[in-house]
Enzyme design. Sequence first.
Site, short mmCIF file in Angstrom:
data_model
loop_
_atom_site.label_atom_id
_atom_site.label_comp_id
_atom_site.label_asym_id
_atom_site.label_seq_id
_atom_site.Cartn_x
_atom_site.Cartn_y
_atom_site.Cartn_z
N LYS A 155 0.88 -1.17 0.00
CA LYS A 155 0.00 0.00 0.00
C LYS A 155 0.92 1.22 0.00
CE LYS A 155 -4.36 1.48 2.10
NZ LYS A 155 -5.16 1.53 0.89
N1 PY5 Z 1 -7.31 -2.03 -3.35
C1 PY5 Z 1 -6.85 -0.78 -3.29
C2 PY5 Z 1 -6.07 -0.23 -4.43
C3 PY5 Z 1 -7.12 0.00 -2.16
O1 PY5 Z 1 -6.66 1.24 -2.09
C4 PY5 Z 1 -7.87 -0.54 -1.10
C5 PY5 Z 1 -8.17 0.27 0.12
C6 PY5 Z 1 -8.33 -1.87 -1.22
C7 PY5 Z 1 -8.02 -2.58 -2.36
C8 PY5 Z 1 -9.09 -2.54 -0.11
O2 PY5 Z 1 -8.27 -2.77 0.97
P1 PY5 Z 1 -8.82 -2.82 2.47
O3 PY5 Z 1 -10.00 -3.71 2.43
O4 PY5 Z 1 -7.71 -3.42 3.24
O5 PY5 Z 1 -9.16 -1.44 2.87
N2 PY5 Z 1 -8.27 1.63 -0.12
C9 PY5 Z 1 -8.19 2.61 0.93
C10 PY5 Z 1 -9.35 2.45 1.91
O6 PY5 Z 1 -9.24 2.94 3.01
C11 PY5 Z 1 -8.14 4.00 0.35
C12 PY5 Z 1 -9.29 4.43 -0.47
C13 PY5 Z 1 -9.25 5.87 -0.86
O7 PY5 Z 1 -10.37 1.84 1.58
#
Ligand code: PY5
Length: 302
Positions: A155
């Site tokens: 990330k």
């Molecule tokens: N893929 C990407 C590219 C992401 O940025 C995120 C989370 C996920 C998958 C899902 O991961 P998780 O379930 O662990 O959150 N994105 C961040 C979030 O907080 C940033 C979004 C703006 O959801």
Amino acid sequence: MRDKKEYIWFDGKILDAENAKITVKSHSLHYGTAVFEGIRAYKHGSKLHIFRLYEHMKRLLESARMIHIKVPYSSTELSDAVVELLRKNNYKRSLYIRPIVFLGDGGINLDFRKHPVHVAIFALPFDDYFEKKGLKVCISSWRRVTNSALIPRAKASANYLNSCIATIEAKMSGYDEAIMLDQNGYVSEGSGENIFLVKNSKLYTPGTYSSILEGITRDTVVNLAKDMGVEVNFTHLERSELYTADEVFLTGTAAEIAPVVEIDGRTIGDGNIGNITSKISEMYNLVVTGRNDKYKRWLTTI
Ligand code: PY5
């Protein structure tokens, strides 16, 4: 305008927000050399439940390790820092928590291994990321960052330029969100969410080989689905399999469980939020707000 004083955790200390400052010479600002997390805390009654805090901090440290940043704190210390910060700010609402590891000034060079490493954590009141309706999405003309050029599993801030340009392209074309394919043309994920489809009452989601970020919400859904007796398959998914799915939904900390009702102008299922999506979403809401005893271990409650 803020109605009360805000505090930010910065390199082991809790500072007034206005004192948490960084230099314009920060390597991370110039080259995207930072890693971060997004964590939610849910207010329910008098309690604030932080969801899967330790897993997020573990992923933060793994992201850092993959890009050669040495973080001077353990995941337990960082988890404790979040609790300390939330207590200090005395929040009364649901929150989004953003820990970020970044580099300070190290001059003009690309080998940043000796540059100062900083860690900051802040939180902000947060409700819905998407409007509460079925999303209309498109397949992006941009491919998801690939393992042959970057590290999709990390990330890392630099990866997010990919997400930003895909999001802006989708929104400029009137869609709510972009779905990116991987370098081989298989479905990867949304700009900030993982993706699932339902076909004949079974769940399918791309495997890690499709350049995804391994989402913690994705893992949560896999666990909840299994509990509900729903089979989950990790597989290559073709774009056309999305068009013919019975249901499609996105998962992410910010997005939570976000139903998709249209992809590239094709209606998904009957155009309404599907049965399995609704059930998973309901269960997710109970779990994150501390109303399901089986998953209390995922919560850090203040
Ligand atoms: N893929 C990407 C590219 C992401 O940025 C995120 C989370 C996920 C998958 C899902 O991961 P998780 O379930 O662990 O959150 N994105 C961040 C979030 O907080 C940033 C979004 C703006 O959801």
